[in-house]
Design a protein around this motif. Structure first.
Motif, short mmCIF file in Angstrom:
data_model
loop_
_atom_site.label_atom_id
_atom_site.label_comp_id
_atom_site.label_asym_id
_atom_site.label_seq_id
_atom_site.Cartn_x
_atom_site.Cartn_y
_atom_site.Cartn_z
N GLN A 46 -108.06 46.09 25.04
CA GLN A 46 -106.95 46.30 25.97
C GLN A 46 -106.76 45.10 26.89
O GLN A 46 -105.63 44.73 27.20
N LYS A 47 -107.85 44.49 27.32
CA LYS A 47 -107.74 43.30 28.17
C LYS A 47 -107.07 42.15 27.43
O LYS A 47 -106.25 41.43 28.00
N SER A 101 -114.78 42.54 19.12
CA SER A 101 -114.61 43.96 19.45
C SER A 101 -114.58 44.82 18.19
O SER A 101 -115.25 45.85 18.11
N LEU A 156 -116.55 52.30 24.19
CA LEU A 156 -115.66 52.15 25.35
C LEU A 156 -115.54 50.68 25.76
O LEU A 156 -114.45 50.21 26.09
N GLY A 157 -116.63 49.95 25.71
CA GLY A 157 -116.59 48.52 26.02
C GLY A 157 -115.74 47.74 25.04
O GLY A 157 -115.00 46.84 25.42
N SER A 197 -105.72 51.03 18.40
CA SER A 197 -106.84 51.24 19.32
C SER A 197 -106.72 52.52 20.14
O SER A 197 -107.73 53.18 20.40
N THR A 198 -105.53 52.92 20.51
CA THR A 198 -105.37 54.13 21.33
C THR A 198 -105.78 55.38 20.55
O THR A 198 -106.56 56.20 21.04
N LYS A 203 -109.56 55.36 19.71
CA LYS A 203 -110.35 55.66 20.91
C LYS A 203 -110.29 57.15 21.23
O LYS A 203 -111.31 57.76 21.56
N ASP A 241 -112.13 48.55 25.75
CA ASP A 241 -111.74 47.91 27.00
C ASP A 241 -111.44 46.43 26.76
O ASP A 241 -110.45 45.90 27.27
#
Length: 115
Positions: free
Chosen positions: A59-60, A6, A52-53, A29-30, A33, A56
């Motif tokens: 976050q996962k 990522s 965005l991917g 990351s927040t 982003k 995501d």
């Protein structure tokens, strides 16, 4: 996608945009982003397509790592002799000792990217 994948994707696709538009932003990351979202109109097509991917996926992984503590409570205490308050100290045991580890715990460990 792993954390490393990522971050690599973000660096490759959005590195120039991050330097130009998000300098001084705390690199969590927040906030990163949010910065990229605020500056979406000046992002390259590749960055817009990928960021965005990548976030995501990050976050996962974060959510999956929280799940390990819950899914592996018994194994952390009984198999690894650890404490559920310090899950990270039991990760090497959970990864290297599949005997006695439940399928649910193994799945959580895999989803979190530990093995």
């Amino acid at each position: 996608m792993s954390f490393g994948d990522s971050i690599g994707l973000l660096a490759k696709s959005c590195g120039a945009e991050i330097v130009a538009n998000c300098r001084g932003v705390n690199p969590d990351s927040t906030r990163l982003k949010e910065c990229l979202s605020r500056n979406r109109d000046v992002l390259s097509q590749q960055c817009q397509s990928d960021y965005l991917g990548a976030f995501d996926a990050i976050q996962k992984r974060v959510a999956a790592r929280v799940t390990v503590a819950n899914a592996c409570q018994r194994e952390i205490v009984k198999v690894c002799g650890g404490s559920t308050k310090e899950t990270s100290k039991s990760i090497p045991c959970l990864v290297s000792t599949p005997k006695g580890i439940s399928n649910n715990c193994l799945k959580a460990v895999d989803d979190a990217g530990y093995r």
